[in-house]
Write a protein that holds these residues in place. Structure first.
Motif, mmCIF file in Angstrom:
data_model
loop_
_atom_site.group_PDB
_atom_site.id
_atom_site.type_symbol
_atom_site.label_atom_id
_atom_site.label_comp_id
_atom_site.label_asym_id
_atom_site.label_seq_id
_atom_site.Cartn_x
_atom_site.Cartn_y
_atom_site.Cartn_z
ATOM 1 N N HIS A 15 3.540 10.492 8.099
ATOM 2 C CA HIS A 15 4.017 9.456 8.844
ATOM 3 C C HIS A 15 3.099 8.604 9.006
ATOM 4 O O HIS A 15 2.860 7.210 9.099
ATOM 5 C CB HIS A 15 4.500 10.117 10.304
ATOM 6 N N LEU A 16 1.900 8.950 9.366
ATOM 7 C CA LEU A 16 0.440 8.105 9.486
ATOM 8 C C LEU A 16 0.201 7.438 8.394
ATOM 9 O O LEU A 16 -0.810 6.452 8.442
ATOM 10 C CB LEU A 16 -0.679 9.051 10.075
ATOM 11 N N LEU A 17 0.434 7.916 7.214
ATOM 12 C CA LEU A 17 -0.115 7.408 5.803
ATOM 13 C C LEU A 17 1.026 5.988 5.458
ATOM 14 O O LEU A 17 0.692 5.431 4.462
ATOM 15 C CB LEU A 17 0.338 8.329 4.838
ATOM 16 N N GLN A 18 2.081 5.700 6.384
ATOM 17 C CA GLN A 18 2.715 4.840 6.017
ATOM 18 C C GLN A 18 2.101 3.620 6.013
ATOM 19 O O GLN A 18 1.241 3.318 6.857
ATOM 20 C CB GLN A 18 3.952 4.545 6.832
ATOM 21 N N PRO A 19 2.292 2.461 5.261
ATOM 22 C CA PRO A 19 1.533 1.244 5.086
ATOM 23 C C PRO A 19 1.323 0.454 6.385
ATOM 24 O O PRO A 19 0.048 0.160 6.690
ATOM 25 C CB PRO A 19 2.098 0.331 3.944
ATOM 26 N N PRO A 20 2.384 0.309 7.128
ATOM 27 C CA PRO A 20 2.406 -0.463 8.395
ATOM 28 C C PRO A 20 1.394 0.311 9.454
ATOM 29 O O PRO A 20 0.669 -0.437 10.216
ATOM 30 C CB PRO A 20 3.679 -0.688 9.158
ATOM 31 N N VAL A 21 1.486 1.746 9.490
ATOM 32 C CA VAL A 21 0.686 2.463 10.287
ATOM 33 C C VAL A 21 -0.719 2.406 10.074
ATOM 34 O O VAL A 21 -1.801 2.115 10.741
ATOM 35 C CB VAL A 21 1.223 3.802 10.444
ATOM 36 N N GLN A 22 -0.975 2.448 8.655
ATOM 37 C CA GLN A 22 -2.448 2.284 8.311
ATOM 38 C C GLN A 22 -2.893 0.944 8.553
ATOM 39 O O GLN A 22 -4.190 0.746 8.781
ATOM 40 C CB GLN A 22 -2.352 2.512 6.655
ATOM 41 N N ALA A 23 -2.239 -0.090 8.337
ATOM 42 C CA ALA A 23 -2.536 -1.510 8.783
ATOM 43 C C ALA A 23 -3.078 -1.562 9.823
ATOM 44 O O ALA A 23 -3.810 -2.384 10.385
ATOM 45 C CB ALA A 23 -1.504 -2.393 8.055
ATOM 46 N N VAL A 24 -2.125 -1.020 10.810
ATOM 47 C CA VAL A 24 -2.559 -1.219 12.246
ATOM 48 C C VAL A 24 -3.979 -0.476 12.671
ATOM 49 O O VAL A 24 -4.652 -0.982 13.150
ATOM 50 C CB VAL A 24 -1.540 -0.669 13.310
#
Length: 197
Positions: free
Chosen positions: A104-113
């Motif tokens: 879940h944490l590796l999803q692109p939007p989460v990583q971008a934040v």
């Protein structure tokens, strides 16, 4: 009040010695005129400008929500953590929830934040290093905006004059906290304190 958020002083009370003013930054030239209205971190309730604090909180929330929407527009949609956990638990090997959370944490939007939080982005503060942005922004915009409005002055854990502390959140918290502040005697001192262990 929200931690470390200065409160505007009502114009009629500018210079009032009863307000707790932030110290000038080191290296600030003496006699430099302030940019904008005078602000403080506390003082008698009657000299504080709570409406300005509430308006600022809503503007900041709207800007944060806009930044999130701009960010997700250029990435694949982020799925909620619950979906990741359910998908992994339903798999043939019954993947542990820790691996589902990692995915879940590796999803692109989460990583971008997270990258923006580390870089000091004005919208995504360091709190987003421990806050799930997908869950945060899944809330209805109008409801989240109302929470920002109702907790702008009271912050997260007001300590009342009789020594009781109430943690923020929960149904009715914003109305309770706002009501307590609005009905305080104008001479009652309200101070914004940032505490940590």
């Amino acid at each position: 009040m929200h931690p470390a958020t200065p409160c505007p002083v009502r114009p009629a009370h500018d210079g009032d010695p009863g307000s707790s003013r932030p110290a000038p930054s080191p290296g600030t030239p003496a006699g430099l005129a302030p940019l904008g209205p005078p602000e403080c971190h506390g003082g008698p309730r009657g000299l504080l400008g709570p409406d300005a604090v509430r308006q600022r909180a809503v503007r900041e929330y709207d800007a944060l929500r806009g930044a999130w929407e701009d960010l997700v527009a250029v990435h694949p949609p982020a799925r909620p953590l619950g979906e990741s956990v359910a998908r992994h638990e339903a798999g043939p090997d019954g993947c542990p929830s820790a691996r589902a959370k990692e995915g879940h944490l590796l999803q692109p939007p989460v990583q971008a934040v997270a990258r923006r939080a580390v870089a000091g982005d004005p919208h995504f503060g360091r709190a987003f290093l421990t806050t799930d942005p997908v869950a945060c922004f899944a809330r209805d915009h109008a409801a989240a905006r109302e929470v920002a409005l109702r907790t702008a002055m009271a912050g997260h854990a007001p300590l009342t004059l009789d020594g009781r502390r109430r943690d923020g959140g929960g149904e009715g918290y914003g109305e309770w906290a706002d009501g307590r502040l609005e009905h305080l005697d104008p001479e009652a001192v309200v101070v914004d304190v940032l505490c940590h262990r």
